[in-house]
Design a protein around this motif. Structure first.
Motif, short mmCIF file in Angstrom:
data_model
loop_
_atom_site.label_atom_id
_atom_site.label_comp_id
_atom_site.label_asym_id
_atom_site.label_seq_id
_atom_site.Cartn_x
_atom_site.Cartn_y
_atom_site.Cartn_z
N SER A 1 0.82 -1.22 0.00
CA SER A 1 0.00 0.00 0.00
C SER A 1 0.85 1.27 0.00
N ARG A 2 1.96 1.25 0.73
CA ARG A 2 2.80 2.44 0.82
C ARG A 2 3.37 2.80 -0.54
N LEU A 3 3.85 1.80 -1.28
CA LEU A 3 4.41 2.06 -2.60
C LEU A 3 3.32 2.46 -3.58
N VAL A 4 2.16 1.79 -3.51
CA VAL A 4 1.04 2.14 -4.39
C VAL A 4 0.63 3.59 -4.17
N THR A 5 0.54 4.00 -2.91
CA THR A 5 0.15 5.38 -2.61
C THR A 5 1.17 6.37 -3.13
N LEU A 6 2.46 6.07 -2.95
CA LEU A 6 3.51 6.94 -3.47
C LEU A 6 3.39 7.09 -4.98
N ARG A 7 3.22 5.97 -5.69
CA ARG A 7 3.13 6.02 -7.14
C ARG A 7 1.87 6.74 -7.60
N ALA A 8 0.79 6.58 -6.85
CA ALA A 8 -0.46 7.25 -7.23
C ALA A 8 -0.31 8.76 -7.11
N PHE A 9 0.26 9.24 -6.00
CA PHE A 9 0.47 10.67 -5.84
C PHE A 9 1.52 11.18 -6.83
N GLU A 10 2.50 10.36 -7.14
CA GLU A 10 3.49 10.71 -8.15
C GLU A 10 2.82 10.94 -9.50
N THR A 11 1.87 10.06 -9.84
CA THR A 11 1.11 10.20 -11.09
C THR A 11 0.31 11.50 -11.09
N VAL A 12 -0.35 11.79 -9.97
CA VAL A 12 -1.12 13.03 -9.84
C VAL A 12 -0.21 14.24 -10.04
N PHE A 13 0.95 14.20 -9.44
CA PHE A 13 1.89 15.32 -9.52
C PHE A 13 2.36 15.56 -10.95
N ILE A 14 2.79 14.52 -11.62
CA ILE A 14 3.32 14.67 -12.99
C ILE A 14 2.22 15.08 -13.96
N LEU A 15 1.05 14.45 -13.86
CA LEU A 15 -0.05 14.80 -14.76
C LEU A 15 -0.52 16.23 -14.52
N SER A 16 -0.46 16.68 -13.29
CA SER A 16 -0.83 18.07 -12.99
C SER A 16 0.11 19.04 -13.68
N LEU A 17 1.40 18.76 -13.65
CA LEU A 17 2.37 19.63 -14.32
C LEU A 17 2.17 19.59 -15.83
N ARG A 18 1.79 18.44 -16.37
CA ARG A 18 1.56 18.35 -17.81
C ARG A 18 0.36 19.21 -18.21
N ILE A 19 -0.72 19.13 -17.44
CA ILE A 19 -1.89 19.95 -17.73
C ILE A 19 -1.53 21.43 -17.62
#
Length: 318
Positions: A169-187
């Protein structure tokens, strides 16, 4: 190309861990945050809040479905309305330990505002050169998210995922927020470029090509002339526009990118010290040592000696 340059600019940014929290708020409430050496994300699941900084700038209203990103962890207050009494964040979350999560309730019922917040920790050694030029707050409005199905699905699934204790769960959560962060910068780069010179640089067809060259091929013997050709621009126009958008001359940006990579290599003690100059694009050890010492007031050897205990972080991209 724009996606590629964003990937190259963010490639050195090593996210190492995340602290996340779910919030319920109602009535008159406010929370006063502090400067933090991380990226911060606020996602409005329901209701709304007002973001204000500790200066004279106008407050920013967040509504349901809006996403706010603070690339530098700049101190701010989020509250039911401007001027509402604010409780220090440290009093509500006395221990922001990476890898942990917490549920917080503020104000009084009914609790109509729900937020999902995260502090994304990254290794300072890998902070991208252009990253420091990003604005202190990037707001992605709900209508911008409609066409971003991956980001929307990730945001919608996070409230249920962050409460799980399943294996990984810890790694999944990190990767999920990482995805949110990168996609936000792309938008932001695609839709909000006018709000920041750094975002304009990433979006500009010519400057983005030069940035791609600097960040992806920093070993090459670039000059202002060759970078201008890469950008498809005249030397004078390129040099002026690059400085306006990026905030520094092209060759200064290239030097910092090379020295950033040098710090990463120096922190990895498996890389022989005498090979680093060539690995980052310097033709001589002397030139590398002089540039490193001028920038960091120490020799590469001294830097390595002080970072032998640094563990290898998790890269943000592969």
């Amino acid at each position: 190309m724009h996606d590629d340059v964003l990937s190259e600019v963010l490639r050195p940014l090593w996210l190492t861990d995340v602290f996340h929290s779910t919030w319920q708020a109602g009535g008159q409430w406010g929370v006063e945050g502090h400067d933090d050496s991380c990226a911060i994300v606020h996602y409005m699941v329901s209701g709304g809040c007002v973001i204000s900084f500790h200066d004279d700038t106008e407050p920013v209203m967040l509504n349901e479905g809006d996403l706010a990103v603070f690339p530098h962890g700049t101190a701010h207050t989020f509250a039911a309305e401007s001027g509402a009494p604010a409780t220090p964040l440290a009093a509500l979350l006395p221990q922001l330990r990476p890898g942990r999560s917490q549920a917080v309730t503020v104000g009084s019922p009914p609790y109509r505002t729900q937020m999902l917040c995260a502090s994304l920790r990254y290794c300072a050694i890998g902070e991208p050169v252009l990253y420091s030029a990003l604005p202190r707050l990037i707001v992605i409005r709900r209508h911008f998210l409609r066409g971003e199905s991956l980001l929307v699905r990730t945001l919608e699934s996070l409230p249920s995922e962050v409460g799980r204790t399943a294996p990984g769960s810890r790694l999944v959560t990190l990767r999920a927020f990482e995805t949110v962060f990168i996609l936000s910068l792309r938008i932001a780069m695609e839709q909000l470029a006018d709000e920041s010179p750094a975002l304009q640089a990433l979006h500009h067809p010519g400057i983005s090509k030069a940035l791609m060259a600097i960040h992806g091929s920093y070993r090459n013997p670039w000059t202002v002339e060759s970078l201008a050709r890469e950008a498809g621009m005249s030397r004078s126009v390129f040099a002026q526009l690059f400085r306006e958008l990026v905030g520094q001359p092209p060759m200064r940006h290239l030097t910092l990118r090379r020295l950033q990579e040098a710090r990463r290599q120096l922190a990895d003690t498996s890389v022989p010290l005498q090979e680093i100059a060539q690995l980052i694009g310097y033709g001589s050890q002397v030139g590398f040592h002089l540039a490193f010492r001028k920038e960091y007031a120490m020799t590469p050897g001294a830097y390595r000696a002080g970072h032998k205990s640094v563990a290898a972080p998790v890269p943000v991209t592969t």
